[in-house]
Write an enzyme that holds these catalytic residues in place. Structure first.
Site, PDB file in Angstrom:
ATOM      1  N   LYS A   1     -17.615 -16.647   4.331  1.00  0.00           N
ATOM      2  CA  LYS A   1     -19.051 -16.549   4.593  1.00  0.00           C
ATOM      3  C   LYS A   1     -19.833 -16.077   3.384  1.00  0.00           C
ATOM      4  O   LYS A   1     -19.502 -15.045   2.802  1.00  0.00           O
ATOM      5  CB  LYS A   1     -19.285 -15.536   5.714  1.00  0.00           C
ATOM      6  CG  LYS A   1     -18.774 -15.961   7.049  1.00  0.00           C
ATOM      7  CD  LYS A   1     -19.154 -14.881   8.017  1.00  0.00           C
ATOM      8  CE  LYS A   1     -18.731 -15.199   9.425  1.00  0.00           C
ATOM      9  NZ  LYS A   1     -18.887 -14.014  10.248  1.00  0.00           N
TER      10      LYS A   1
ATOM     11  N   GLY B   1      -7.285  -7.429   0.375  1.00  0.00           N
ATOM     12  CA  GLY B   1      -7.386  -8.297   1.542  1.00  0.00           C
ATOM     13  C   GLY B   1      -6.812  -9.673   1.293  1.00  0.00           C
ATOM     14  O   GLY B   1      -5.728  -9.820   0.733  1.00  0.00           O
TER      15      GLY B   1
ATOM     16  N   GLY C   1     -12.446  -4.364   1.689  1.00  0.00           N
ATOM     17  CA  GLY C   1     -13.837  -3.945   1.896  1.00  0.00           C
ATOM     18  C   GLY C   1     -14.309  -3.004   0.807  1.00  0.00           C
ATOM     19  O   GLY C   1     -15.433  -3.125   0.297  1.00  0.00           O
TER      20      GLY C   1
ATOM     21  N   ARG D   1       0.824  -1.212   0.000  1.00  0.00           N
ATOM     22  CA  ARG D   1       0.000   0.000   0.000  1.00  0.00           C
ATOM     23  C   ARG D   1       0.858   1.263   0.000  1.00  0.00           C
ATOM     24  O   ARG D   1       0.467   2.273  -0.584  1.00  0.00           O
ATOM     25  CB  ARG D   1      -0.912   0.025   1.219  1.00  0.00           C
ATOM     26  CG  ARG D   1      -2.041  -0.964   1.099  1.00  0.00           C
ATOM     27  CD  ARG D   1      -2.849  -0.985   2.364  1.00  0.00           C
ATOM     28  NE  ARG D   1      -4.128  -1.638   2.138  1.00  0.00           N
ATOM     29  CZ  ARG D   1      -4.975  -1.906   3.104  1.00  0.00           C
ATOM     30  NH1 ARG D   1      -4.694  -1.567   4.347  1.00  0.00           N
ATOM     31  NH2 ARG D   1      -6.115  -2.489   2.836  1.00  0.00           N
TER      32      ARG D   1
HETATM   33  P1  AMP Z   1     -13.266 -13.770   3.516  1.00  0.00           P
HETATM   34  O1  AMP Z   1     -12.676 -12.789   4.499  1.00  0.00           O
HETATM   35  O2  AMP Z   1     -14.719 -13.951   3.653  1.00  0.00           O
HETATM   36  O3  AMP Z   1     -12.825 -13.471   2.100  1.00  0.00           O
HETATM   37  O4  AMP Z   1     -12.676 -15.165   3.920  1.00  0.00           O
HETATM   38  C1  AMP Z   1     -11.326 -15.493   3.815  1.00  0.00           C
HETATM   39  C2  AMP Z   1     -11.047 -16.687   4.670  1.00  0.00           C
HETATM   40  O5  AMP Z   1     -11.839 -17.770   4.244  1.00  0.00           O
HETATM   41  C3  AMP Z   1      -9.612 -17.152   4.589  1.00  0.00           C
HETATM   42  O6  AMP Z   1      -9.038 -16.991   5.849  1.00  0.00           O
HETATM   43  C4  AMP Z   1      -9.712 -18.612   4.211  1.00  0.00           C
HETATM   44  O7  AMP Z   1      -8.846 -19.431   4.944  1.00  0.00           O
HETATM   45  C5  AMP Z   1     -11.147 -18.945   4.551  1.00  0.00           C
HETATM   46  N1  AMP Z   1     -11.662 -20.084   3.767  1.00  0.00           N
HETATM   47  C6  AMP Z   1     -11.817 -20.164   2.443  1.00  0.00           C
HETATM   48  N2  AMP Z   1     -12.308 -21.362   2.094  1.00  0.00           N
HETATM   49  C7  AMP Z   1     -12.473 -22.064   3.232  1.00  0.00           C
HETATM   50  C8  AMP Z   1     -12.974 -23.375   3.531  1.00  0.00           C
HETATM   51  N3  AMP Z   1     -13.385 -24.188   2.559  1.00  0.00           N
HETATM   52  N4  AMP Z   1     -13.038 -23.733   4.829  1.00  0.00           N
HETATM   53  C9  AMP Z   1     -12.625 -22.908   5.807  1.00  0.00           C
HETATM   54  N5  AMP Z   1     -12.139 -21.677   5.586  1.00  0.00           N
HETATM   55  C10 AMP Z   1     -12.074 -21.243   4.317  1.00  0.00           C
END
Ligand code: AMP
Length: 405
Positions: A207, A362, A385, A37
């Protein structure tokens, strides 16, 4: 939307207040672990000082309590690092006047700046007024400058004083974007408003609830929507698949059903995993198995499997525009990083063949860095974000008070 940029303002002899995003990962010893950044803010910084502007940089770092100075979240190491990056472009280095961005020492340093000099003020969030979007805090900052510039894309979705109340308080002076923000808007805007087709979106991450807005906005716009990561399991569950002990948001099943219905009545092709790399638990010591479309009981889907990876990478290589937000597996833990890495490489191939590959910030930016292909992407966003807000089709609050063209 196109905004006036810092390059279009005569900054000679003027005090320029520039909000940058130096919220970088720091090691426990105060070492900067990744200066991505900071390096991306250099063009705007150089643009001002090379034209004789008097530059005052503002940033936050981490999440201080907002009750004053906290040594471990001081920006002092960042001022020294920036001075090293600027080298001969900043012969007097980067000034770092005080322990508070608004005390007398800070004000004195701003008023004694010479043309072409640069200082960095201390962590904005040491003052509670930053995160509460305080009008008084913004007024006090505004008295320091003749020009306002926002070059902190990673903060543009936050209604915080330095990106919202401050430009609002400076309506009588030029208020522009920096070159980093202009670039982010150009890439993300072009991809979403006038994409070359095939247009592909990849969504992953933990999520589905975090990505609902993006899913809803992209369905109907993209030709193909590739979904992996843990978020896929909530969708797969409502489609009747066995998902074992994979992460599922039980309270979002209704929303997931709605998403599937939206896809069915649109021209978008939704591609979900057809196989998985599974573990008993999220650990690199866990036993591993490859499962077909259904995840066996007692196992968690932790990465997309080889057939899914082949399908995703083929779609991506043929695409003309790809936007990606969210890793496709638990990529921080080997061996569950393979699918994400291979898809990253396919985005690099897409860009190499004249397509446009855009990576959200991110975790996705971190995954692309890990795969060693960051430099080969058309664009890697500096804001997680903020880039997600773009995919949701939402406006960014930090841009609402700036001059558009
Ligand atoms: P996000 O912040 O929603 O983009 O989520 C990112 C996180 O999702 C990372 O830390 C990944 O390790 C986790 N992640 C992605 N796929 C999986 C999975 N199949 N099971 C558990 N964690 C996951």
């Amino acid at each position: 939307m196109t905004f006036k940029t810092i390059e279009e303002v005569d900054v000679s002899g003027k005090r320029v207040l520039m909000r940058v995003d130096f919220n970088v990962p720091m090691g426990p010893d105060g070492r900067i672990e990744d200066d991505f950044r900071i390096r991306h803010a250099l063009p705007s910084i150089r643009s001002v000082i090379s034209r004789g502007g008097r530059l005052v940089l503002l940033s936050h770092l981490g999440r201080p309590s907002g009750t004053g100075f906290e040594e471990k979240l001081s920006l002092a190491p960042l001022a020294a690092h920036l001075a090293g990056l600027l080298g001969p472009d900043a012969p007097n280095g980067v000034g770092f006047p005080s322990m508070d961005c608004l005390d007398d020492d800070a004000a004195g340093a701003v008023s004694s700046l010479a043309d072409g000099e640069v200082i960095l003020l201390e962590n904005l969030r040491f003052n509670e007024g930053e995160t509460s979007d305080s009008h008084e805090f913004a007024q006090a900052l505004s008295s320091l400058a003749d020009v306002y510039c926002n070059d902190a894309f990673g903060c543009c979705h936050r209604k915080h004083a330095s990106v919202h109340a401050l430009p609002a308080a400076m309506s009588d002076r030029p208020r522009v974007v920096g070159l980093l923000v202009a670039d982010e808007i150009r890439y993300m805007g072009e991809a979403l408003d006038a994409p070359q087709r095939p247009f592909v979106a990849i969504l992953g991450g933990a999520k589905v609830s975090d990505k609902i807005g993006a899913l809803k906005n992209l369905i109907g716009k993209v030709d193909t929507l590739l979904v992996g990561g843990a978020m896929a399991y909530t969708l797969m569950k409502v489609m009747g698949h066995e998902v074992g002990s994979s992460l599922v948001e039980e309270n979002k099943l209704e929303l997931a059903r709605e998403i599937i219905q939206m896809v069915d009545s649109s021209a978008t092709d939704l591609v979900l995993p057809v196989d998985h790399i599974c573990g008993r638990e999220l650990s690199h010591e866990s036993p591993v198995c490859v499962a077909d479309v259904d995840v066996p009981r007692g196992w968690m889907g932790l990465d997309i499997g080889p057939a899914t990876t082949a399908r995703f990478t083929n779609v991506v290589r043929e695409a003309r525009t790809v936007v990606w937000n969210g890793p496709l597996g638990a990529f921080e833990t080997t061996p569950f990083d393979v699918g994400t890495r291979q898809v990253a490489v396919s985005l690099a191939s897409c860009a190499q063949n004249g397509g446009m590959s855009i990576v959200g910030g991110g975790d996705t930016a971190a995954a692309v860095l890990l795969a060693g292909v960051s430099e080969r992407m058309s664009h890697v966003s500096t804001g997680g974000g903020a880039s997600l807000r773009f995919l949701e089709g939402e406006h960014l609050v930090g841009l609402s008070c700036l001059e558009s063209m």
